[in-house]
Design a protein around this motif. Structure first.
Motif, mmCIF file in Angstrom:
data_model
loop_
_atom_site.group_PDB
_atom_site.id
_atom_site.type_symbol
_atom_site.label_atom_id
_atom_site.label_comp_id
_atom_site.label_asym_id
_atom_site.label_seq_id
_atom_site.Cartn_x
_atom_site.Cartn_y
_atom_site.Cartn_z
ATOM 1 N N GLU A 294 -10.655 -13.921 36.469
ATOM 2 C CA GLU A 294 -10.189 -13.748 37.836
ATOM 3 C C GLU A 294 -10.740 -12.483 38.481
ATOM 4 O O GLU A 294 -11.126 -12.492 39.658
ATOM 5 C CB GLU A 294 -8.664 -13.733 37.871
ATOM 6 N N GLU A 295 -10.828 -11.392 37.718
ATOM 7 C CA GLU A 295 -11.297 -10.137 38.305
ATOM 8 C C GLU A 295 -12.764 -10.204 38.720
ATOM 9 O O GLU A 295 -13.211 -9.439 39.572
ATOM 10 C CB GLU A 295 -11.082 -8.973 37.329
ATOM 11 N N GLU A 296 -13.537 -11.129 38.114
ATOM 12 C CA GLU A 296 -14.952 -11.272 38.468
ATOM 13 C C GLU A 296 -15.161 -12.204 39.657
ATOM 14 O O GLU A 296 -16.251 -12.242 40.232
ATOM 15 C CB GLU A 296 -15.740 -11.820 37.280
ATOM 16 N N GLY A 297 -14.121 -12.949 40.010
ATOM 17 C CA GLY A 297 -14.263 -13.939 41.066
ATOM 18 C C GLY A 297 -13.628 -13.553 42.379
ATOM 19 O O GLY A 297 -13.398 -14.399 43.241
ATOM 20 N N ARG A 298 -13.337 -12.251 42.545
ATOM 21 C CA ARG A 298 -12.680 -11.805 43.771
ATOM 22 C C ARG A 298 -13.576 -11.953 44.991
ATOM 23 O O ARG A 298 -13.100 -12.225 46.094
ATOM 24 C CB ARG A 298 -12.240 -10.337 43.662
ATOM 25 N N ASP A 299 -14.871 -11.760 44.806
ATOM 26 C CA ASP A 299 -15.781 -11.747 45.954
ATOM 27 C C ASP A 299 -15.985 -13.141 46.527
ATOM 28 O O ASP A 299 -16.230 -14.100 45.785
ATOM 29 C CB ASP A 299 -17.137 -11.174 45.559
ATOM 30 N N LEU A 300 -15.912 -13.225 47.842
ATOM 31 C CA LEU A 300 -16.224 -14.476 48.532
ATOM 32 C C LEU A 300 -17.605 -14.973 48.131
ATOM 33 O O LEU A 300 -17.815 -16.185 47.964
ATOM 34 C CB LEU A 300 -16.161 -14.251 50.045
ATOM 35 N N SER A 301 -18.547 -14.054 47.952
ATOM 36 C CA SER A 301 -19.917 -14.446 47.615
ATOM 37 C C SER A 301 -19.982 -15.257 46.330
ATOM 38 O O SER A 301 -20.737 -16.241 46.235
ATOM 39 C CB SER A 301 -20.794 -13.196 47.463
ATOM 40 N N VAL A 302 -19.199 -14.865 45.326
ATOM 41 C CA VAL A 302 -19.215 -15.570 44.047
ATOM 42 C C VAL A 302 -18.698 -16.997 44.214
ATOM 43 O O VAL A 302 -19.255 -17.952 43.651
ATOM 44 C CB VAL A 302 -18.386 -14.803 42.999
ATOM 45 N N GLN A 303 -17.637 -17.150 45.010
ATOM 46 C CA GLN A 303 -17.083 -18.487 45.235
ATOM 47 C C GLN A 303 -18.033 -19.347 46.068
ATOM 48 O O GLN A 303 -18.182 -20.543 45.825
ATOM 49 C CB GLN A 303 -15.713 -18.384 45.910
ATOM 50 N N LEU A 304 -18.689 -18.728 47.041
ATOM 51 C CA LEU A 304 -19.666 -19.480 47.842
ATOM 52 C C LEU A 304 -20.856 -19.913 46.999
ATOM 53 O O LEU A 304 -21.372 -21.023 47.173
ATOM 54 C CB LEU A 304 -20.156 -18.617 49.008
ATOM 55 N N GLY A 305 -21.310 -19.039 46.080
ATOM 56 C CA GLY A 305 -22.434 -19.410 45.229
ATOM 57 C C GLY A 305 -22.143 -20.655 44.422
ATOM 58 O O GLY A 305 -22.976 -21.566 44.318
ATOM 59 N N ALA A 306 -20.938 -20.721 43.836
ATOM 60 C CA ALA A 306 -20.563 -21.898 43.054
ATOM 61 C C ALA A 306 -20.352 -23.115 43.943
ATOM 62 O O ALA A 306 -20.783 -24.222 43.597
ATOM 63 C CB ALA A 306 -19.302 -21.598 42.254
ATOM 64 N N TRP A 307 -19.694 -22.922 45.086
ATOM 65 C CA TRP A 307 -19.490 -24.033 46.016
ATOM 66 C C TRP A 307 -20.838 -24.591 46.464
ATOM 67 O O TRP A 307 -21.050 -25.806 46.496
ATOM 68 C CB TRP A 307 -18.645 -23.555 47.201
ATOM 69 N N MET A 308 -21.766 -23.724 46.782
ATOM 70 C CA MET A 308 -23.108 -24.138 47.188
ATOM 71 C C MET A 308 -23.773 -24.983 46.102
ATOM 72 O O MET A 308 -24.412 -26.004 46.380
ATOM 73 C CB MET A 308 -23.950 -22.898 47.486
ATOM 74 N N CYS A 309 -23.631 -24.536 44.855
ATOM 75 C CA CYS A 309 -24.215 -25.263 43.734
ATOM 76 C C CYS A 309 -23.582 -26.642 43.583
ATOM 77 O O CYS A 309 -24.279 -27.638 43.377
ATOM 78 C CB CYS A 309 -24.033 -24.442 42.459
#
Length: 365
Positions: free
Chosen positions: A333-348
């Motif tokens: 959870e602490e590594e996934g705080r950034d919107l960018s990280v969630q967008l990267g996975a969503w994009m994939c």
């Protein structure tokens, strides 16, 4: 095995998580949305103290992906509100001093007009003019990373080339070709075939030093630009370069077919951007040259395996899954705080869903 339409469902789950956790009004202004930079949001995130202009551009791109996967008026309204939110938060106009930021937003707005029917011609024209003005003869050509700076890099030149090629005007198409030719001459490692980050320039125009860092999104935009240019002639030339880069990504930037992560912050977007353009390559290359099916298959495999790994290594959080920056590892959870990280996975996941609905083989062993 991955079954039909499962990838679309996964992308939808990722979409809902971002909508729920990150989208909020800009300063309370009705009819606006913007992505909060972190979750759970701190006060500064709630009031959008940090704008993260280019993260918002990729949020917009992802929302268009969601609309194309499952068109609805709700998604269309959200896209319109995000476009307005970006304009309101940017205060003085559509552009800023960073040519890469501007190019990313331009690409998203082109898709918003083409695929969703929300046209912002003044914004697209302002971005086009800014990118045209970014080219100089320093270091032999190329677009600057930032105004009044000494750095020219692939993250600015790649998306600018794609944007200008999609403008489909003769002068812009010619400039897009010149941009990619310049990148190929100056910023592609002759050994690995991968694109370096960029180079610094002396005031007299001579190259001062190279930044030879290898980032996944540099490869993505180079692939995307080459595929885009291949649609407008010299198909063999451009597809040769795309094939070389796709092969190099597989060999050097993936683990068992899964694209390597590059951390949080801005790096959280890098792998997702690469999968976006790999998916487009997998779809476009067979039509451009049926004899290059192996290259298309390799691009497809990288997308599908990356999406599968990102999904399997998600963790559970409030309002849906939370993804990590390294898709081969269990998300924390602490590594996934950034919107960018969630967008990267969503994009994939959207890239894989695109391949699924296009009829490509999306099974993984």
């Amino acid at each position: 095995m991955v079954i039909a339409k499962l990838l679309a469902a996964r992308a939808g789950v990722a979409e809902r998580a971002v909508y729920s956790r990150h989208l909020r009004r800009v300063w309370g202004v009705p009819g606006t949305l913007l992505g909060a930079g972190a979750w759970p949001p701190l006060f500064k995130d709630k009031i959008h103290t940090s704008f993260n202009y280019w993260w918002q551009a990729h949020l917009l791109d992802c929302m268009v992906d969601g609309y194309l996967r499952s068109p609805s008026e709700l998604r269309r309204r959200a896209i319109g509100r995000l476009v307005r939110g970006i304009r309101v938060r940017n205060v003085l106009g559509w552009t800023n001093d960073f040519y890469d930021d501007v190019a990313w937003l331009g690409l998203a707005l082109q898709r918003v007009q083409r695929d969703v029917g929300i046209a912002k011609p003044k914004a697209v024209n302002a971005i086009a003019e800014r990118l045209r003005d970014g080219w100089t003869d320093h270091a032999g050509g190329g677009i600057w990373w930032k105004r009044d700076d000494d750095f020219k890099n692939v993250p600015a030149n790649g998306p600018a080339a794609i944007f200008l090629a999609r403008q489909n005007e003769r002068a812009d198409l010619s400039r897009a070709r010149s941009i990619v030719d310049w990148v190929e001459e100056h910023l592609v490692d002759p050994g690995s075939g991968l694109a370096w980050d960029g180079l610094h320039v002396h005031p007299n125009g001579e190259i001062r030093e190279y930044e030879k860092n290898i980032y996944t999104y540099c490869q993505g935009v180079l692939i995307g630009a080459c595929v885009e240019l291949a649609k407008h002639g010299q198909t063999g030339k451009w597809l040769d370069k795309a094939a070389r880069t796709i092969t190099a990504v597989h060999d050097d930037l993936a683990t068992n077919g899964v694209i390597k992560g590059q951390g949080g912050g801005d790096g959280g977007l890098f792998g997702g951007i690469l999968t976006r353009y790999l998916a487009q390559a997998a779809l476009a290359i067979p039509d451009l040259d049926p004899d290059r099916h192996e290259t298309a298959d390799l691009a497809r495999e990288l997308v599908v395996r990356s999406a599968e790994a990102a999904w399997l290594n998600r963790t559970v959080a409030i309002s849906g899954p939370l993804f990590g920056p390294e898709w081969t590892e269990q998300a924390r959870e602490e590594e996934g705080r950034d919107l960018s990280v969630q967008l990267g996975a969503w994009m994939c996941l959207e890239a894989a869903a695109l391949l699924e609905r296009s009829g490509l083989d999306v099974a993984t062993a």
